[in-house]
Design an enzyme around this catalytic site. Sequence first.
Site, PDB file in Angstrom:
ATOM      1  CB  CYS A   1      47.359  28.904 -83.116  1.00  0.00           C
ATOM      2  SG  CYS A   1      46.964  27.689 -81.868  1.00  0.00           S
ATOM      3  CB  CYS A   2      47.137  34.048 -80.954  1.00  0.00           C
ATOM      4  SG  CYS A   2      47.013  34.991 -82.482  1.00  0.00           S
ATOM      5  CE  LYS A   3      40.452  37.120 -79.857  1.00  0.00           C
ATOM      6  NZ  LYS A   3      39.752  38.192 -79.165  1.00  0.00           N
ATOM      7  CB  SER A   4      42.610  36.642 -84.625  1.00  0.00           C
ATOM      8  OG  SER A   4      43.816  37.286 -84.294  1.00  0.00           O
TER       9      SER A   4
ATOM     10  CB  THR B   1      49.885  33.213 -84.968  1.00  0.00           C
ATOM     11  OG1 THR B   1      48.835  32.764 -84.118  1.00  0.00           O
ATOM     12  CG2 THR B   1      50.329  32.087 -85.873  1.00  0.00           C
TER      13      THR B   1
END
Length: 118
Positions: A36-39, A44
Amino acid sequence: MTSIENAVKRRMKTNVHLILHTTDLCRQLSGVHCICCKSGKDRTSMGVTLEEARHLCDHMSVVGGRKACKTIRRFGGRRSNVLVNTGQTKYAFNGVQRSFLPKCFQPPGGTYGGNIQT
């Protein structure tokens, strides 16, 4: 475990080998891992599509993992996710950002653009 130990000994800014080997170990232990990444869209997508291509090569006899990964990134379902989230089918990387990603996490040409609202 030896491959993980060797990966840890490497002095790299982003140790992709460590990521890949620990992912393999987790899978061998019937565990799970999260990407996962921030958004939850662009980085991702790069991680998920890399894992999809690795799975095709490891378990379904697909040859040419890099090409498979590029094809998944170019035509796969993650592009639909990006469209729903941003209104465009391009990953939200610009050329400079892309150049800093490890090669195996870079989107193929024509699939990214720098002026995308995330």
